[in-house]
Design a protein around this motif. Structure first.
Motif, PDB file in Angstrom:
ATOM      1  N   GLU A 156      -1.680  -2.753   1.698  1.00 40.74           N
ATOM      2  CA  GLU A 156      -1.845  -3.184  -0.021  1.00 40.74           C
ATOM      3  C   GLU A 156      -3.315  -3.745   0.058  1.00 40.74           C
ATOM      4  OE1 GLU A 156      -0.448  -2.085  -2.212  1.00 40.74           O
ATOM      5  OE2 GLU A 156       1.541  -1.892  -1.693  1.00 40.74           O
ATOM      6  N   ASP A 157      -3.927  -3.639  -1.207  1.00 42.11           N
ATOM      7  CA  ASP A 157      -5.270  -4.605  -1.470  1.00 42.11           C
ATOM      8  C   ASP A 157      -4.727  -6.059  -1.005  1.00 42.11           C
ATOM      9  OD1 ASP A 157      -7.248  -6.050  -2.836  1.00 42.11           O
ATOM     10  OD2 ASP A 157      -8.086  -3.968  -3.272  1.00 42.11           O
ATOM     11  N   GLY A 178       4.600   4.776  -6.844  1.00 46.11           N
ATOM     12  CA  GLY A 178       4.849   5.338  -5.703  1.00 46.11           C
ATOM     13  C   GLY A 178       6.159   4.721  -4.874  1.00 46.11           C
ATOM     14  N   TRP A 179       6.334   5.029  -3.785  1.00 41.69           N
ATOM     15  CA  TRP A 179       7.275   4.711  -2.626  1.00 41.69           C
ATOM     16  C   TRP A 179       6.666   3.426  -2.197  1.00 41.69           C
ATOM     17  CZ3 TRP A 179      12.137   6.626  -1.025  1.00 41.69           C
ATOM     18  CH2 TRP A 179      12.369   6.396  -0.077  1.00 41.69           C
ATOM     19  N   ARG A 212      -0.780  -0.550  -5.244  1.00 40.99           N
ATOM     20  CA  ARG A 212      -1.936   0.283  -5.712  1.00 40.99           C
ATOM     21  C   ARG A 212      -1.629   1.814  -5.601  1.00 40.99           C
ATOM     22  NH1 ARG A 212      -6.851  -2.513  -5.472  1.00 40.99           N
ATOM     23  NH2 ARG A 212      -7.747  -0.490  -6.184  1.00 40.99           N
ATOM     24  N   GLU A 213      -1.824   2.407  -6.529  1.00 41.66           N
ATOM     25  CA  GLU A 213      -1.454   4.062  -6.324  1.00 41.66           C
ATOM     26  C   GLU A 213      -2.660   4.451  -5.316  1.00 41.66           C
ATOM     27  OE1 GLU A 213       0.019   6.499  -6.435  1.00 41.66           O
ATOM     28  OE2 GLU A 213       0.270   6.576  -8.850  1.00 41.66           O
ATOM     29  N   ASN A 214      -1.903   5.587  -4.650  1.00 42.33           N
ATOM     30  CA  ASN A 214      -2.502   6.219  -3.463  1.00 42.33           C
ATOM     31  C   ASN A 214      -2.849   7.882  -3.850  1.00 42.33           C
ATOM     32  OD1 ASN A 214       0.036   7.329  -3.277  1.00 42.33           O
ATOM     33  ND2 ASN A 214      -0.052   7.367  -1.005  1.00 42.33           N
ATOM     34  N   ASN A 215      -2.399   8.544  -5.080  1.00 41.54           N
ATOM     35  CA  ASN A 215      -2.923   9.618  -5.564  1.00 41.54           C
ATOM     36  C   ASN A 215      -2.883   9.602  -7.074  1.00 41.54           C
ATOM     37  OD1 ASN A 215      -0.247  10.063  -6.250  1.00 41.54           O
ATOM     38  ND2 ASN A 215       0.245  10.772  -4.339  1.00 41.54           N
ATOM     39  N   GLU A 245       4.226  11.416  -2.259  1.00 44.53           N
ATOM     40  CA  GLU A 245       3.733  10.175  -1.740  1.00 44.53           C
ATOM     41  C   GLU A 245       2.692  10.427  -0.747  1.00 44.53           C
ATOM     42  OE1 GLU A 245       4.625   7.141  -2.922  1.00 44.53           O
ATOM     43  OE2 GLU A 245       5.180   8.536  -4.481  1.00 44.53           O
ATOM     44  N   GLN A 246       1.872  11.530  -0.643  1.00 49.55           N
ATOM     45  CA  GLN A 246       0.735  11.836   0.151  1.00 49.55           C
ATOM     46  C   GLN A 246      -0.417  11.377  -0.407  1.00 49.55           C
ATOM     47  OE1 GLN A 246       1.772  13.046   3.205  1.00 49.55           O
ATOM     48  NE2 GLN A 246       3.893  12.833   2.207  1.00 49.55           N
ATOM     49  N   PRO A 247      -1.401  10.819   0.586  1.00 49.89           N
ATOM     50  CA  PRO A 247      -2.595  10.395   0.005  1.00 49.89           C
ATOM     51  C   PRO A 247      -3.277  11.548  -0.776  1.00 49.89           C
ATOM     52  CG  PRO A 247      -2.484   9.672   2.164  1.00 49.89           C
ATOM     53  CD  PRO A 247      -1.149  10.638   1.944  1.00 49.89           C
ATOM     54  N   GLN A 248      -4.329  11.107  -1.584  1.00 48.65           N
ATOM     55  CA  GLN A 248      -5.071  12.118  -2.384  1.00 48.65           C
ATOM     56  C   GLN A 248      -5.517  13.351  -1.857  1.00 48.65           C
ATOM     57  OE1 GLN A 248      -4.933  11.970  -5.740  1.00 48.65           O
ATOM     58  NE2 GLN A 248      -6.109  13.840  -5.841  1.00 48.65           N
TER      59      GLN A 248
END
Length: 368
Positions: free
Chosen positions: A106-107, A185-186, A190-193, A221-224
């Protein structure tokens, strides 16, 4: 005459005191409780591992109480909650080894946020909340005092502790609560995509002794910059208070995630656990847990993007817990836990592959 006067005076004083007390009690009863409450929790612990590499870090699939041969704090939480019946919200901060392990992605500004949400009733018997809150998935929480065992099961460690999004809760009846969620997300703040995930929960209490829970999750749940792999997951548990002393629980999770290559077989994982808790005496409680975890190519528990050639993860475990509560808001806990796999899944202190692993964990937890 003098004695009669003193008797009359005494009776008058007693009557006045009784009237004053009644007035005070009425005023207290008429004053509603404050909608703003504070809360806190501290979980200090020490653990020791057997048949594990000579490091203070426990295996990577453990996030709570994940340090060994070290006196430290798993989770320290302090916060505020507000609820006036029509509007509600919470702000809680936390720190500890659990936070360092579980919020590493996380940030940095957000890692120490335990919960932060605001909500209101759009209509009677419903709530709409927006922000960061505890996961709708699982029998166990991030606060160890609320769990039957000191450490969390493998299925709980490898499913979300927390979520970020919008949550709609509907109290269909005193026995049935329905929840729908739209999430980043899971377990990520922060959103990852660019995709959003969906969650569902049904909690049914047919009697005061029985609770049935069904929770679902769907999302990519995969990165962008990665190929989409849709994830489907379901968590089911039932808990039953058989007697005032004896409680039982069964938990089963199953999930599947698409492979990157079209037409390839999806990676599937499933996990189950059985819990027994027994109150030995007024201040003493014992609990036992048996569990297993099986994941194709180690999906989720080893990697969210496993390679087709990665080994499967097949582990069984059991634990025994003893709790002593000298006061209502403090508990001292000791737990022994053993793991065993079909194939070596860790390295021991001599650097050799091993198919078994064990640990001891002790904790003093205070809540206020």
């Amino acid at each position: 005459m003098k004695s009669n006067f003193l008797l009359t005076l005494g009776l008058q004083l007693l009557a006045a005191a009784a009237t004053a007390q009644t007035t005070a009690d009425s005023a207290a009863a008429a004053t509603p409780p404050s909608p703003l409450t504070t809360y806190g929790f501290v979980d200090g612990y020490y653990g020791y591992d057997f048949q594990h590499a000579a490091t203070n870090q426990r295996p990577g699939f453990l996030y709570s109480h994940n340090r060994q041969n070290e006196f430290t704090v798993n989770n320290a939480v302090i916060g505020l909650r507000y609820d006036n019946g029509q509007a509600r919200g919470a702000l809680g901060l936390h720190a500890g080894t659990y936070v360092a392990a579980n919020y590493a992605a996380e940030d940095p500004v957000l890692r120490h946020v335990y919960e932060a949400y605001a909500g209101f009733r759009p209509f009677q018997k419903a709530w709409l909340d927006l922000g960061i809150f505890a996961s709708h998935i699982g029998f166990e929480s991030a606060v160890s005092k609320d769990n039957w065992t000191l450490t969390r099961s493998l299925m709980a460690e490898n499913s979300p502790y927390y979520e970020s999004g919008a949550r709609f809760t509907f109290e269909a009846s005193p026995k049935l609560t329905l929840t729908g969620l739209v999430l980043n997300g899971w377990q990520n703040i922060r959103e990852n995509n660019q995709a959003k995930a969906l969650g569902t929960q049904l909690q049914w209490r047919p009697t005061d002794k029985l609770l049935v829970n069904s929770s679902g999750f769907y999302g990519n749940e995969q990165p962008q910059d990665s190929v989409r792999r849709r994830r489907y997951f379901h968590d089911f548990y039932v808990s039953y208070a058989a007697t005032p002393r004896l409680s039982l629980a069964l938990v089963f999770d199953v999930g599947t995630q698409e492979q990157a290559a079209r037409g390839s077989k999806a990676d599937t994982w499933h996990s189950g656990a059985a819990f027994v808790r027994y109150k030995l005496a007024a201040k003493w409680t014992a609990a036992a847990r048996a569990e297993y975890y099986a994941a194709d190519h180690g999906v989720i528990i080893s990697s969210i993007i496993p390679a087709p050639a990665a080994p499967d993860f097949r582990v069984q475990a059991a634990s025994l817990n003893l709790d002593y509560a000298p006061a209502t808001n403090v508990v001292f806990r000791v737990e022994g836990r053993a793991f065993r796999a079909r194939e070596p899944f860790l390295t021991d202190r001599d650097g050799r592959p091993t198919d078994n692993y064990g640990n001891l964990t002790s904790s003093i937890a205070l809540s206020f």
